[in-house]
Design an enzyme around this catalytic site. Structure first.
Site, PDB file in Angstrom:
ATOM      1  N   GLU A 138      34.852   3.784 -64.654  1.00  0.00           N
ATOM      2  CA  GLU A 138      34.900   2.674 -65.468  1.00  0.00           C
ATOM      3  C   GLU A 138      33.976   1.441 -65.013  1.00  0.00           C
ATOM      4  O   GLU A 138      33.357   0.928 -65.897  1.00  0.00           O
ATOM      5  CB  GLU A 138      36.274   2.231 -65.928  1.00  0.00           C
ATOM      6  CG  GLU A 138      37.470   3.225 -66.509  1.00  0.00           C
ATOM      7  CD  GLU A 138      38.843   2.889 -66.420  1.00  0.00           C
ATOM      8  OE1 GLU A 138      39.497   2.874 -65.278  1.00  0.00           O
ATOM      9  OE2 GLU A 138      39.449   2.422 -67.414  1.00  0.00           O
ATOM     10  N   GLY A 167      38.915   4.169 -62.138  1.00  0.00           N
ATOM     11  CA  GLY A 167      38.155   2.735 -62.321  1.00  0.00           C
ATOM     12  C   GLY A 167      36.756   2.780 -61.748  1.00  0.00           C
ATOM     13  O   GLY A 167      35.875   2.202 -62.085  1.00  0.00           O
ATOM     14  N   ALA A 189      40.750   2.607 -59.244  1.00  0.00           N
ATOM     15  CA  ALA A 189      41.545   1.611 -59.136  1.00  0.00           C
ATOM     16  C   ALA A 189      42.378   2.316 -57.791  1.00  0.00           C
ATOM     17  O   ALA A 189      42.880   3.228 -57.417  1.00  0.00           O
ATOM     18  CB  ALA A 189      42.400   1.575 -60.058  1.00  0.00           C
ATOM     19  N   GLU A 243      43.293   9.843 -64.558  1.00  0.00           N
ATOM     20  CA  GLU A 243      44.538   8.830 -64.681  1.00  0.00           C
ATOM     21  C   GLU A 243      45.756   9.776 -65.183  1.00  0.00           C
ATOM     22  O   GLU A 243      46.946   9.502 -64.858  1.00  0.00           O
ATOM     23  CB  GLU A 243      44.294   7.701 -65.385  1.00  0.00           C
ATOM     24  CG  GLU A 243      43.517   6.698 -64.895  1.00  0.00           C
ATOM     25  CD  GLU A 243      42.123   6.823 -65.189  1.00  0.00           C
ATOM     26  OE1 GLU A 243      41.610   7.883 -65.690  1.00  0.00           O
ATOM     27  OE2 GLU A 243      41.101   5.803 -64.822  1.00  0.00           O
TER      28      GLU A 243
END
Ligand code: DAK
Length: 254
Positions: free
Chosen positions: A108, A105, A62, A128
């Protein structure tokens, strides 16, 4: 535009295109990816989506620069990243073709796809914890389902980077190819899926997806009912008749 879209026969290829930010996933990527793929989701001429990055990076997570200064109330008010559900709701199968980094991300996003194929250079991580947060786009849930509690915990609590072969061994990735073969093999898999009747493909995908959320007994009943429903399609008649007549089926998506 943060995404490049190309059509290759019955397959749509979506390439993440933020090279300077190592394809970091910001809100624009999230909206554009879902928006563009949605246009093809009910198109009978399209039977599979491929999501890829560059050779060096699938996606480095992300976008830390976009979210770094947000407050708790910003995150809650915006329901930050809830828009990824538009991507996961697509009915057409999605293959993640992963080369290079798939971190945070990025890992993910790969797990939001239905199949992950990797090049030898692919590396996966949920780092993270090193940023003072946790995976927030389904990582704690999907990784546990895919690889089991102990391996998911180890990746998420340590942020350890795993390579493509370890990812394959633990069940995160279905196949590893040489980097030079990855795209060709991904397209070949996508074209195989896209050559089948779309109703059966969607039904099979829905049943597997439900298996992640239902009890075994409920899932088996759901599968049986979906199986029965496919006998309302011409593709089922054609598929079985073609077998009996020893010829290749011609599916019409009806
Ligand atoms: N975000 C923004 N920019 C990034 C980025 C990222 N994730 N990753 C890399 N970049 C940018 C770098 O800042 C740099 O920009 P400039 O300095 O040139 O302006 C450029 O991309 C090149 O990066 P590097 O110079 O670092 O390149 P290297 O080859 O040296 O290193 C690397 C590559 C992938 C090892 C490194 O860039 C790296 O460690 N990147 C960060 C990986 C990471 O930590 N990913 C996880 C991000 S957090 C949520 C909760 C949590 C989350 C989301 C939602 N909710 C509750 C809704 C969190 C999710 C995450 O994914």
């Amino acid at each position: 535009m943060t995404i490049k879209i190309e059509k290759n026969g019955r397959v749509i290829i979506a390439t993440l295109n933020r090279p300077k930010a190592l394809n970091a996933l910001n809100s624009e990527v999230m909206h554009e990816l879902a928006l563009h793929l949605k246009k093809f989701d009910s198109d009978d001429d399209i039977g599979c989506f491929v999501i890829k990055g560059s050779e060096r990076v699938f996606a480095a997570g992300a976008d830390i620069k976009e979210m770094g200064n947000k407050s708790f109330s910003d995150m809650t008010r915006e329901d930050f990243f809830s828009g990824w559900s538009d991507f996961t709701a697509l009915k057409t199968p999605k293959i993640a073709s992963v080369s290079g980094y798939a971190y945070g991300g990025g890992c993910e996003l790969a797990m939001m796809c239905d199949i992950i194929l990797a090049g030898e250079s692919a590396t996966f991580s949920q780092p993270e914890i090193k940023l003072g947060v946790i995976p927030g786009i389904g990582g704690t849930q999907r990784l546990s389902h895919l690889v089991g509690k102990s391996k998911a915990m180890e990746m998420i609590l340590t942020g350890r980077i795993i390579n493509a072969f370890e990812a394959e061994k633990m069940g995160l990735v279905s196949r590893v190819y040489s980097d030079t073969d990855l795209f060709k093999e991904t397209l070949s898999t996508a074209h195989t899926i896209a050559s089948y009747g779309k109703a059966a493909v969607i039904a099979a995908k829905e049943c597997v997806d439900r298996s992640m959320e239902m009890s075994l007994a409920e899932g088996i009943l759901f599968e049986r009912r979906v199986f029965h429903s496919l006998f309302a399609t011409q593709d089922q008649k054609e598929g079985m008749q073609a077998f009996i007549e020893k010829r290749s089926p011609i599916f019409s998506n009806q």
